[in-house]
Design an enzyme around this catalytic site. Structure first.
Site, short mmCIF file in Angstrom:
data_model
loop_
_atom_site.label_atom_id
_atom_site.label_comp_id
_atom_site.label_asym_id
_atom_site.label_seq_id
_atom_site.Cartn_x
_atom_site.Cartn_y
_atom_site.Cartn_z
N LYS A 1 -11.21 -3.88 -4.15
CA LYS A 1 -12.18 -2.81 -4.39
C LYS A 1 -11.53 -1.67 -5.15
CE LYS A 1 -12.75 -3.70 0.47
NZ LYS A 1 -13.56 -3.73 1.67
N LYS B 1 -4.95 -10.20 -6.92
CA LYS B 1 -6.20 -10.51 -6.24
C LYS B 1 -7.28 -9.50 -6.60
CE LYS B 1 -5.73 -7.96 -2.03
NZ LYS B 1 -5.33 -7.75 -0.67
N LYS C 1 0.82 -1.21 0.00
CA LYS C 1 0.00 0.00 0.00
C LYS C 1 0.85 1.26 0.00
CE LYS C 1 -4.39 -1.53 1.73
NZ LYS C 1 -5.50 -1.30 2.65
P1 TYM Z 1 -10.61 -6.10 3.99
O1 TYM Z 1 -11.65 -5.11 4.34
O2 TYM Z 1 -9.59 -5.74 2.97
O3 TYM Z 1 -11.30 -7.43 3.50
C1 TYM Z 1 -12.30 -8.05 4.28
C2 TYM Z 1 -12.18 -9.56 4.17
O4 TYM Z 1 -12.32 -9.97 2.81
C3 TYM Z 1 -11.21 -10.78 2.47
N1 TYM Z 1 -10.88 -10.54 1.06
C4 TYM Z 1 -10.72 -11.52 0.17
N2 TYM Z 1 -10.84 -12.86 0.28
C5 TYM Z 1 -10.63 -13.58 -0.83
N3 TYM Z 1 -10.30 -13.04 -2.02
C6 TYM Z 1 -10.17 -11.70 -2.19
N4 TYM Z 1 -9.86 -11.18 -3.37
C7 TYM Z 1 -10.39 -10.88 -1.05
N5 TYM Z 1 -10.36 -9.54 -0.85
C8 TYM Z 1 -10.66 -9.35 0.46
C9 TYM Z 1 -10.09 -10.34 3.37
O5 TYM Z 1 -9.09 -11.33 3.49
C10 TYM Z 1 -10.83 -10.09 4.66
O6 TYM Z 1 -11.02 -11.30 5.37
N6 TYM Z 1 -7.47 -5.90 7.85
C11 TYM Z 1 -8.73 -6.45 7.39
C12 TYM Z 1 -9.92 -6.04 8.23
C13 TYM Z 1 -9.77 -6.30 9.69
C14 TYM Z 1 -9.87 -7.54 10.35
C15 TYM Z 1 -9.71 -7.27 11.74
C16 TYM Z 1 -10.08 -8.85 9.92
C17 TYM Z 1 -9.55 -5.35 10.65
N7 TYM Z 1 -9.53 -5.94 11.87
C18 TYM Z 1 -9.75 -8.27 12.68
C19 TYM Z 1 -10.11 -9.85 10.87
C20 TYM Z 1 -9.95 -9.57 12.24
C21 TYM Z 1 -8.97 -5.95 5.98
O7 TYM Z 1 -8.44 -4.97 5.55
O8 TYM Z 1 -9.91 -6.66 5.30
#
Ligand code: TYM
Length: 332
Positions: free
Chosen positions: A197, A194, A111
């Site tokens: 968004k 991957k 990032k």
């Molecule tokens: P975030 O908001 O980027 O994504 C949310 C969840 O979706 C999954 N994900 C995917 N899984 C499969 N293929 C993809 N292309 C894909 N894109 C996104 C992510 O792996 C995630 O599970 N840091 C985290 C949010 C967070 C969190 C937490 C998660 C904050 N605190 C505590 C678990 C526990 C994040 O940015 O996810």
């Protein structure tokens, strides 16, 4: 006691990777254990968010949770900023985690790119707040996509160092739960990246609010090689785009890539892509319709999130109090 925690950032809308890699699996765990699912708005603002978009985005993720089948009577659903313990424990973990650990985070490196001097301090400390999210509830299971694995491992390191430094076995060592065929859904135009968004072209991702025609069009235009589907999954090994479409099919249909290949052995893309598009529309259209219905009543969403936050706070408060006591911080 086993307890599930996970979260999604309310930035830029939900895409198919969030649904298959996270939300659908959250629904699968509901009822098997205590489940806590958060909309992590404090994480979202580590990069600039227009305030109106942030509020709408928070409601959109909540609507996605509800439309996909998360039930506020069975799971705690809330937005992170409503429970101040996340920020409070996050600060303590900033003092436990080491700068060197943060420097190894691949997501930060991706990032920040070549601009590491100009990103927010919050983006750098992001994984420490994530550890606080998880450990504030003493969560034992964290369902996430593949891209979050390193952050959950860091959470274990923070818990272990805290326990070691203060000489007490207080925080559990959390397990990431990364299972099923869709823990890394790839970009529809480039099978080596991957789905996210924030990609350049909307054609590379399926948004949860895309209409049926758009979903069908995106799958039909998805990049593939020229070969038909193989007779066995081994034949997908060096074919990332084909592998991705088979994985998506399997995840949508609650089956395995092996079963999908067995259903379409040697099929051409002219057969498989329309079948995938039909399946995706059948599974996703009801969810996106329900999301739109929930989003039409923001007051109801806000009420659900506020009630969830009350329940979350009740679990978090004793953990936070105990943490303050362990550290020697006077309060209360
Ligand atoms: P975030 O908001 O980027 O994504 C949310 C969840 O979706 C999954 N994900 C995917 N899984 C499969 N293929 C993809 N292309 C894909 N894109 C996104 C992510 O792996 C995630 O599970 N840091 C985290 C949010 C967070 C969190 C937490 C998660 C904050 N605190 C505590 C678990 C526990 C994040 O940015 O996810």
């Amino acid at each position: 006691t086993p307890r599930v925690f996970s979260g999604i950032k309310p930035s830029g809308g939900l895409q198919l990777g969030n649904y298959l890699g996270a939300i659908k699996r959250f629904v699968g765990m509901q009822g098997t254990m205590e489940t806590i699912y958060c909309v992590v708005d404090l994480h979202a603002i580590t990069v600039w968010q227009d305030p109106k978009d942030l509020a709408n985005g928070t409601r959109e993720v909540a609507a996605g949770y509800l439309a996909a089948g998360l039930d506020p009577a069975k799971s705690i659903l809330f937005n992170q900023s409503r429970v101040s313990g996340h920020a409070e424990l996050g600060w303590i973990f900033n003092c436990v985690a080491r700068v060197g650990w943060m420097n190894r985070m691949t997501q930060f490196k991706d990032k920040a790119g070549s601009n590491a001097e100009k990103v927010s301090l919050g983006l750098y400390a992001y994984p420490s707040l994530m550890a606080a999210d998880i450990l504030l509830y003493h969560a034992t299971h964290v369902p996430v996509g593949e891209d979050q694995k390193q952050h959950v491992e860091l959470t274990r390191d923070i818990a272990a160092k805290f326990n070691h430094d203060y000489g007490i076995d207080f925080f559990p060592l959390t397990e990431p739960v990364i299972d099923g065929p869709a823990t890394r859904v790839m970009n529809l135009r480039d099978g080596t990246k991957k789905m996210s968004k924030s990609g350049d072209s909307d054609m590379e991702r399926i948004n949860m609010l895309d209409d049926a025609d758009t979903i069908a069009k995106k799958f039909k235009k998805a990049k593939t090689d020229a070969e038909p589907l193989p007779e066995t999954v081994e034949g997908l090994k060096t074919r990332p785009e084909a592998r991705n479409l088979v994985d998506i099919y399997a995840a949508l249909d609650d089956t395995t890539p092996e079963a999908v290949i067995a259903q379409y052995p040697g099929a051409g893309w002219g057969t498989f892509k329309p079948a995938l598009a039909d399946l995706a529309v059948a599974k996703l259209a009801p969810i996106s319709q329900d999301m739109a219905r929930f989003m039409a009543d923001p007051a109801e969403i806000d009420r659900i999130l506020a009630q969830g936050a009350d329940k979350a706070r009740a679990i978090a408060q004793p953990v936070l109090q105990r943490t303050y006591d362990i550290v020697g911080l006077l309060r209360g």
